[in-house]
Scaffold this motif. Structure first.
Motif, PDB file in Angstrom:
ATOM      1  N   LEU A  14       0.827  -1.200   0.000  1.00  0.00           N
ATOM      2  CA  LEU A  14       0.000   0.000   0.000  1.00  0.00           C
ATOM      3  C   LEU A  14       0.864   1.253   0.000  1.00  0.00           C
ATOM      4  CD1 LEU A  14      -2.723   1.458   0.145  1.00  0.00           C
ATOM      5  CD2 LEU A  14      -2.614   1.202   2.641  1.00  0.00           C
ATOM      6  N   PHE A  15       1.895   1.279   0.829  1.00  0.00           N
ATOM      7  CA  PHE A  15       2.781   2.436   0.925  1.00  0.00           C
ATOM      8  C   PHE A  15       3.475   2.692  -0.416  1.00  0.00           C
ATOM      9  CE2 PHE A  15       6.623   4.472   3.140  1.00  0.00           C
ATOM     10  CZ  PHE A  15       5.985   5.688   3.273  1.00  0.00           C
ATOM     11  N   ALA A  16       3.947   1.646  -1.061  1.00  0.00           N
ATOM     12  CA  ALA A  16       4.605   1.795  -2.367  1.00  0.00           C
ATOM     13  C   ALA A  16       3.635   2.375  -3.395  1.00  0.00           C
ATOM     14  CB  ALA A  16       5.157   0.459  -2.836  1.00  0.00           C
ATOM     15  N   PHE A  17       2.401   1.865  -3.393  1.00  0.00           N
ATOM     16  CA  PHE A  17       1.383   2.399  -4.306  1.00  0.00           C
ATOM     17  C   PHE A  17       1.163   3.888  -4.046  1.00  0.00           C
ATOM     18  CE2 PHE A  17      -3.145   3.613  -4.335  1.00  0.00           C
ATOM     19  CZ  PHE A  17      -3.340   3.693  -5.714  1.00  0.00           C
ATOM     20  N   LEU A  18       1.023   4.238  -2.791  1.00  0.00           N
ATOM     21  CA  LEU A  18       0.764   5.639  -2.431  1.00  0.00           C
ATOM     22  C   LEU A  18       1.950   6.542  -2.776  1.00  0.00           C
ATOM     23  CD1 LEU A  18      -1.081   5.063   0.948  1.00  0.00           C
ATOM     24  CD2 LEU A  18      -2.093   5.963  -1.168  1.00  0.00           C
ATOM     25  N   LEU A  19       3.159   6.023  -2.636  1.00  0.00           N
ATOM     26  CA  LEU A  19       4.340   6.818  -2.970  1.00  0.00           C
ATOM     27  C   LEU A  19       4.428   7.133  -4.466  1.00  0.00           C
ATOM     28  CD1 LEU A  19       7.073   5.196  -0.693  1.00  0.00           C
ATOM     29  CD2 LEU A  19       6.106   7.495  -0.480  1.00  0.00           C
ATOM     30  N   THR A  20       3.938   6.217  -5.291  1.00  0.00           N
ATOM     31  CA  THR A  20       4.022   6.436  -6.743  1.00  0.00           C
ATOM     32  C   THR A  20       2.840   7.230  -7.286  1.00  0.00           C
ATOM     33  OG1 THR A  20       2.905   4.343  -7.248  1.00  0.00           O
ATOM     34  CG2 THR A  20       5.323   4.298  -7.061  1.00  0.00           C
ATOM     35  N   LEU A  21       1.759   7.288  -6.569  1.00  0.00           N
ATOM     36  CA  LEU A  21       0.528   7.908  -7.062  1.00  0.00           C
ATOM     37  C   LEU A  21       0.695   9.356  -7.537  1.00  0.00           C
ATOM     38  CD1 LEU A  21      -2.375   7.018  -7.546  1.00  0.00           C
ATOM     39  CD2 LEU A  21      -2.931   7.827  -5.253  1.00  0.00           C
ATOM     40  N   PRO A  22       1.383  10.226  -6.811  1.00  0.00           N
ATOM     41  CA  PRO A  22       1.486  11.617  -7.280  1.00  0.00           C
ATOM     42  C   PRO A  22       2.230  11.756  -8.612  1.00  0.00           C
ATOM     43  CG  PRO A  22       2.171  11.460  -4.999  1.00  0.00           C
ATOM     44  CD  PRO A  22       1.984  10.068  -5.499  1.00  0.00           C
ATOM     45  N   PHE A  23       2.995  10.743  -8.993  1.00  0.00           N
ATOM     46  CA  PHE A  23       3.765  10.808 -10.229  1.00  0.00           C
ATOM     47  C   PHE A  23       2.987  10.261 -11.420  1.00  0.00           C
ATOM     48  CE2 PHE A  23       6.706  10.446  -6.650  1.00  0.00           C
ATOM     49  CZ  PHE A  23       7.358  11.665  -6.793  1.00  0.00           C
ATOM     50  N   SER A  24       1.764   9.804 -11.181  1.00  0.00           N
ATOM     51  CA  SER A  24       0.935   9.319 -12.286  1.00  0.00           C
ATOM     52  C   SER A  24       0.258  10.508 -12.966  1.00  0.00           C
ATOM     53  CB  SER A  24      -0.096   8.303 -11.800  1.00  0.00           C
ATOM     54  OG  SER A  24      -1.019   8.912 -10.939  1.00  0.00           O
ATOM     55  N   ALA A  25      -0.056  10.314 -14.232  1.00  0.00           N
ATOM     56  CA  ALA A  25      -0.601  11.414 -15.040  1.00  0.00           C
ATOM     57  C   ALA A  25      -1.923  11.950 -14.495  1.00  0.00           C
ATOM     58  CB  ALA A  25      -0.766  10.949 -16.477  1.00  0.00           C
ATOM     59  N   GLY A  26      -2.781  11.103 -13.996  1.00  0.00           N
ATOM     60  CA  GLY A  26      -4.101  11.532 -13.558  1.00  0.00           C
ATOM     61  C   GLY A  26      -4.130  12.243 -12.218  1.00  0.00           C
ATOM     62  N   PHE A  27      -3.038  12.225 -11.485  1.00  0.00           N
ATOM     63  CA  PHE A  27      -3.040  12.824 -10.144  1.00  0.00           C
ATOM     64  C   PHE A  27      -3.289  14.327 -10.186  1.00  0.00           C
ATOM     65  CE2 PHE A  27      -1.284  14.197  -6.031  1.00  0.00           C
ATOM     66  CZ  PHE A  27      -1.940  13.310  -5.193  1.00  0.00           C
ATOM     67  N   THR A  28      -2.932  14.967 -11.273  1.00  0.00           N
ATOM     68  CA  THR A  28      -3.146  16.416 -11.386  1.00  0.00           C
ATOM     69  C   THR A  28      -4.627  16.768 -11.405  1.00  0.00           C
ATOM     70  OG1 THR A  28      -2.967  16.260 -13.791  1.00  0.00           O
ATOM     71  CG2 THR A  28      -0.956  16.817 -12.571  1.00  0.00           C
ATOM     72  N   ARG A  29      -5.480  15.800 -11.728  1.00  0.00           N
ATOM     73  CA  ARG A  29      -6.931  16.042 -11.764  1.00  0.00           C
ATOM     74  C   ARG A  29      -7.596  15.865 -10.400  1.00  0.00           C
ATOM     75  NH1 ARG A  29      -7.329  11.949 -16.002  1.00  0.00           N
ATOM     76  NH2 ARG A  29      -8.946  11.107 -14.665  1.00  0.00           N
ATOM     77  N   THR A  30      -6.837  15.552  -9.366  1.00  0.00           N
ATOM     78  CA  THR A  30      -7.454  15.352  -8.050  1.00  0.00           C
ATOM     79  C   THR A  30      -7.862  16.689  -7.448  1.00  0.00           C
ATOM     80  OG1 THR A  30      -5.297  15.389  -6.974  1.00  0.00           O
ATOM     81  CG2 THR A  30      -6.182  13.227  -7.539  1.00  0.00           C
ATOM     82  N   SER A  31      -8.928  16.616  -6.675  1.00  0.00           N
ATOM     83  CA  SER A  31      -9.438  17.816  -5.990  1.00  0.00           C
ATOM     84  C   SER A  31      -8.638  18.052  -4.713  1.00  0.00           C
ATOM     85  CB  SER A  31     -10.912  17.623  -5.653  1.00  0.00           C
ATOM     86  OG  SER A  31     -11.056  16.623  -4.651  1.00  0.00           O
TER      87      SER A  31
END
Length: 176
Positions: free
Chosen positions: A31-48
């Motif tokens: 879970l931690f590894a997934f969360l660490l990579t999430l901000p670097f994914s393309a769709g993260f910029t669309r988060t509120s």
């Protein structure tokens, strides 16, 4: 009376705790590894803003869970060969419980983050609430409700040898 010495019991308790921590640690690390990579994914910029806040809660909870679940290893290193296994087992138990609590927060907030990203917020809250109840059921409610399972079946203070008859009934050697 148990044939296990006090020292053997503490050793067994510590070994049992380590096995439990290995399972929990793997889940937390994934879970931690997934969360660490999430901000670097393309769709993260669309988060509120709300989703970013939930992300931070999940990330920090996963970090806290990892720290708590791994901490018995550091504690063991510090106390190695000092004959303080009871203290180590008590500490490891508290850290395992703390780690599980933070894991629950991290998991539920990760579910909220993802469901809020793809579904209506009200549905996301409902699904996250169901997820929290699911975890609480199996991690808290059932274990506490069933703490005394088998106590009627096994009396640890009774070391009278038992025999099993051909008909499947059990009895003591002396009282058969």
């Amino acid at each position: 009376m148990s044939r296990e010495s006090e020292r053997q019991r503490w050793q067994r308790n510590f070994a049992d705790l380590l096995q439990e921590l290995r399972v929990a640690q793997t889940g937390v690390q994934i879970l931690f590894a997934f969360l660490l990579t999430l901000p670097f994914s393309a769709g993260f910029t669309r988060t509120s803003g709300f989703q970013k806040d939930v992300y931070i809660v999940s990330l920090l909870s996963a970090a806290a869970a990892a720290a708590a679940i791994i901490s018995p290893v550091a504690f063991h290193r510090a106390l190695f060969r000092q004959g303080r296994k009871p203290e180590l087992v008590r500490f490891a138990h508290r850290m395992a419980s703390t780690g599980l609590a933070f894991t629950l927060i991290a998991m539920v907030s990760a579910v909220l983050l993802i469901t809020d990203f793809i579904l209506d917020r009200s549905i996301a809250f409902v699904l996250s609430g169901i997820t929290a109840l699911w975890f609480l059921t199996f991690w808290v409610f059932l274990p506490f409700a069933r703490r005394n399972w088998g106590e009627d079946d096994i009396d640890e203070d009774d070391d009278t040898p038992r025999i099993l008859a051909a008909d499947g009934s059990a009895g003591t050697v002396a009282g058969r």
